[in-house]
Design a protein around this motif. Structure first.
Motif, PDB file in Angstrom:
ATOM      1  N   ILE A 187      -6.095   9.438  14.604  1.00 15.07           N
ATOM      2  CA  ILE A 187      -5.981  10.966  14.182  1.00 15.07           C
ATOM      3  C   ILE A 187      -5.111  10.886  13.119  1.00 15.07           C
ATOM      4  CG2 ILE A 187      -5.180  13.363  14.641  1.00 15.07           C
ATOM      5  CD1 ILE A 187      -6.610  12.882  17.398  1.00 15.07           C
ATOM      6  N   LEU A 188      -3.840  10.165  13.374  1.00 15.91           N
ATOM      7  CA  LEU A 188      -2.728  10.222  12.100  1.00 15.91           C
ATOM      8  C   LEU A 188      -3.416   9.499  11.013  1.00 15.91           C
ATOM      9  CD1 LEU A 188       0.197   9.680  14.549  1.00 15.91           C
ATOM     10  CD2 LEU A 188      -0.347  11.892  13.331  1.00 15.91           C
ATOM     11  N   ILE A 189      -4.139   8.449  11.408  1.00 20.12           N
ATOM     12  CA  ILE A 189      -4.511   7.689  10.085  1.00 20.12           C
ATOM     13  C   ILE A 189      -5.430   8.347   9.332  1.00 20.12           C
ATOM     14  CG2 ILE A 189      -5.929   5.539   9.565  1.00 20.12           C
ATOM     15  CD1 ILE A 189      -4.497   4.078  11.796  1.00 20.12           C
ATOM     16  N   LYS A 190      -6.394   8.997  10.052  1.00 19.22           N
ATOM     17  CA  LYS A 190      -7.170   9.867   9.328  1.00 19.22           C
ATOM     18  C   LYS A 190      -6.726  11.059   8.558  1.00 19.22           C
ATOM     19  CE  LYS A 190     -11.471   9.185  11.846  1.00 19.22           C
ATOM     20  NZ  LYS A 190     -12.701   9.878  12.694  1.00 19.22           N
ATOM     21  N   LYS A 191      -5.567  11.376   8.826  1.00 16.18           N
ATOM     22  CA  LYS A 191      -4.615  12.657   8.317  1.00 16.18           C
ATOM     23  C   LYS A 191      -3.787  11.942   7.168  1.00 16.18           C
ATOM     24  CE  LYS A 191      -5.882  16.177  10.907  1.00 16.18           C
ATOM     25  NZ  LYS A 191      -6.363  17.541  10.433  1.00 16.18           N
ATOM     26  N   ASP A 192      -3.925  10.568   7.210  1.00 12.44           N
ATOM     27  CA  ASP A 192      -3.252   9.902   5.841  1.00 12.44           C
ATOM     28  C   ASP A 192      -1.553  10.163   6.106  1.00 12.44           C
ATOM     29  OD1 ASP A 192      -2.846   8.208   3.915  1.00 12.44           O
ATOM     30  OD2 ASP A 192      -3.069   9.876   2.220  1.00 12.44           O
ATOM     31  N   MET A 193      -1.253  10.044   7.505  1.00  4.95           N
ATOM     32  CA  MET A 193       0.181  10.260   7.787  1.00  4.95           C
ATOM     33  C   MET A 193       1.064   8.758   7.620  1.00  4.95           C
ATOM     34  SD  MET A 193       0.525  13.393   8.086  1.00  4.95           S
ATOM     35  CE  MET A 193       1.946  13.582   9.027  1.00  4.95           C
ATOM     36  N   PHE A 194       0.214   7.705   7.476  1.00  5.13           N
ATOM     37  CA  PHE A 194       0.897   6.440   7.479  1.00  5.13           C
ATOM     38  C   PHE A 194       1.360   5.991   6.093  1.00  5.13           C
ATOM     39  CE2 PHE A 194      -0.248   6.337  11.777  1.00  5.13           C
ATOM     40  CZ  PHE A 194       1.058   6.059  12.503  1.00  5.13           C
ATOM     41  N   HIS A 195       1.017   6.900   4.953  1.00  4.71           N
ATOM     42  CA  HIS A 195       1.470   6.376   3.767  1.00  4.71           C
ATOM     43  C   HIS A 195       2.187   7.412   2.832  1.00  4.71           C
ATOM     44  CE1 HIS A 195      -1.998   3.494   3.845  1.00  4.71           C
ATOM     45  NE2 HIS A 195      -2.631   4.536   4.495  1.00  4.71           N
ATOM     46  N   ASN A 237      11.354  11.249  -2.880  1.00  5.52           N
ATOM     47  CA  ASN A 237       9.992  11.295  -2.293  1.00  5.52           C
ATOM     48  C   ASN A 237       9.816  10.049  -1.288  1.00  5.52           C
ATOM     49  OD1 ASN A 237       7.160  11.860  -2.362  1.00  5.52           O
ATOM     50  ND2 ASN A 237       6.620  10.211  -3.606  1.00  5.52           N
ATOM     51  N   ASN A 238      10.324   8.843  -1.878  1.00  7.62           N
ATOM     52  CA  ASN A 238      10.473   7.608  -0.877  1.00  7.62           C
ATOM     53  C   ASN A 238      11.193   7.884   0.625  1.00  7.62           C
ATOM     54  OD1 ASN A 238       9.099   6.219  -2.831  1.00  7.62           O
ATOM     55  ND2 ASN A 238      11.070   5.133  -3.468  1.00  7.62           N
ATOM     56  N   LEU A 239      11.963   8.727   0.462  1.00  5.27           N
ATOM     57  CA  LEU A 239      13.068   9.127   1.642  1.00  5.27           C
ATOM     58  C   LEU A 239      11.824   9.903   2.602  1.00  5.27           C
ATOM     59  CD1 LEU A 239      15.480   8.963   3.617  1.00  5.27           C
ATOM     60  CD2 LEU A 239      16.334  11.206   2.229  1.00  5.27           C
ATOM     61  N   ASN A 240      11.145  10.957   2.072  1.00  6.82           N
ATOM     62  CA  ASN A 240      10.111  11.722   2.926  1.00  6.82           C
ATOM     63  C   ASN A 240       9.215  11.019   3.370  1.00  6.82           C
ATOM     64  OD1 ASN A 240      11.679  14.068   2.119  1.00  6.82           O
ATOM     65  ND2 ASN A 240      10.369  14.525   0.238  1.00  6.82           N
ATOM     66  N   ILE A 241       8.550   9.856   2.616  1.00  6.08           N
ATOM     67  CA  ILE A 241       7.495   8.984   3.018  1.00  6.08           C
ATOM     68  C   ILE A 241       8.058   8.099   4.449  1.00  6.08           C
ATOM     69  CG2 ILE A 241       6.112   7.029   2.638  1.00  6.08           C
ATOM     70  CD1 ILE A 241       6.020   8.159  -0.359  1.00  6.08           C
ATOM     71  N   VAL A 242       9.319   7.512   4.098  1.00  2.18           N
ATOM     72  CA  VAL A 242       9.688   7.030   5.292  1.00  2.18           C
ATOM     73  C   VAL A 242       9.932   7.652   6.481  1.00  2.18           C
ATOM     74  CG1 VAL A 242      12.051   5.605   6.130  1.00  2.18           C
ATOM     75  CG2 VAL A 242      11.033   5.287   3.733  1.00  2.18           C
ATOM     76  N   MET A 243      10.627   9.045   6.226  1.00  4.27           N
ATOM     77  CA  MET A 243      10.613   9.808   7.359  1.00  4.27           C
ATOM     78  C   MET A 243       9.544  10.246   8.209  1.00  4.27           C
ATOM     79  SD  MET A 243      13.834  10.146   7.665  1.00  4.27           S
ATOM     80  CE  MET A 243      13.947  11.220   9.013  1.00  4.27           C
ATOM     81  N   LYS A 244       8.326  10.336   7.211  1.00  2.00           N
ATOM     82  CA  LYS A 244       6.755  10.817   7.936  1.00  2.00           C
ATOM     83  C   LYS A 244       6.362   9.684   8.504  1.00  2.00           C
ATOM     84  CE  LYS A 244       3.578  10.752   5.211  1.00  2.00           C
ATOM     85  NZ  LYS A 244       2.702  10.879   4.264  1.00  2.00           N
TER      86      LYS A 244
END
Length: 309
Positions: free
Chosen positions: A301-309, A246-253
């Motif tokens: 837009i990316l922040i609103k989509k919660d893409m940086f977490h 899961n941590n790897l997926n977050i980093v890749m995102k």
């Protein structure tokens, strides 16, 4: 190395040579010492060789007036710094008409404790009781090591909560492997004890029945603890594997989002870098301003989509 012991006044003492009612401890014996056991004392050679086989499993066997009991005892070894692994080794207990001989490949704490008088009521002339006392000490040693494994696994889990490193995962994998060794050996020892309990191969006395029951209780408790710890450790390994994935997926995102934002200036600059006439606002500051505005829009837009977490 051969050592000779005998119980004198309820205390075990080392004696210079073998005699009736004594205990002979053979730790990694040489060929000359094996020849002494076989030739001078009349010990069955196959029994001695079987006890020195590292791959031998726990069993009980009788040949004429001699009985061989092979049990697995636990060992621990430090492979690298702060990395402890546990395994098992076979030990043979040969009961003859006149004495008891223990044979093992390396020195182990069970033999050392009994030889140094740290175990109470060791009677070398009572061969059945000596065997059961030895088996009880082995079962207690299993329980001690299982508690150590539980403490080590708990410590490693705390370290993994702080940082995901390969070192801690390798340690957990080693502990899981150790529990597999323990579980296999304990079940083999239990089957051997059940054969002893039937009294067909080794003569049992009334005063030894309570001791045999204690040994069986300790062995079964160790088996139960081993199964519980193995299940917990297996679940922990699966959980941490999921966390790492899961941590790897977050980093890749996050990296993908950064790549998208950084791609905006490249696109705008590509349009204004073309050798095409009549491009609006052909000034240096305009594509920079457009790039900044578009980057801000994409970031919001990316922040609103919660893409940086």
């Amino acid at each position: 190395m051969l050592s000779f012991y005998k119980t004198v006044n309820n205390r075990i003492q080392q004696i210079p040579q073998a005699e009736d009612g004594c205990w002979i401890s053979a730790i990694s014996p040489t060929e000359e010492e094996v020849a002494f056991l076989v030739g001078d004392l009349g010990v069955d050679q196959e029994f001695v060789r079987a006890a020195l086989d590292e791959e031998e499993t726990s069993r009980i066997e009788k040949e004429e007036e001699q009985t061989l009991v092979i049990v697995d005892y636990p060992t621990q070894q430090t492979e690298t710094e702060n990395t402890i692994l546990y395994s098992t080794m076979p030990m043979g207990i040969i009961i003859t008409e006149k004495m008891v001989i223990t044979v093992c490949l390396r020195e182990n704490p069970v033999i050392s404790e009994m030889a140094n008088g740290l175990v109470k009521n060791v009677q070398t002339h009572l061969k059945t009781r000596f065997l059961l006392t030895c088996l009880l000490r082995i079962a207690v040693r299993y329980l001690q090591y299982l508690k150590q494994i539980d403490k080590i696994s708990h410590y490693v889990e705390q370290q993994l909560h702080k940082s995901m490193r390969n070192k801690e995962l390798i340690q957990l994998l080693g502990l899981e492997k150790s529990l597999v060794y323990f579980s296999t050996s304990l079940k083999s020892n239990e089957m051997t004890l059940e054969k002893v309990m039937r009294g067909r191969i080794i003569k049992l006395y009334e005063e030894d029945e309570d001791l045999l029951e204690d040994v069986l209780i300790e062995i079964r408790q160790a088996i139960e603890m081993c199964n519980i710890y193995s299940s917990i450790l297996s679940g922990t390994m699966d959980a941490f594997a999921s966390i790492i994935s899961n941590n790897l997926n977050i980093v890749m995102k996050v990296l993908t989002c950064i790549t998208i934002v950084m791609a905006v200036p490249t696109i705008v600059s590509s349009f204004y870098g073309m050798n095409v006439p009549n491009i609006p606002f052909p000034n240096f500051w305009f594509p920079i301003a457009v790039s900044i505005v578009l980057m801000l829009i994409v970031t919001v837009i990316l922040i609103k989509k919660d893409m940086f977490h």
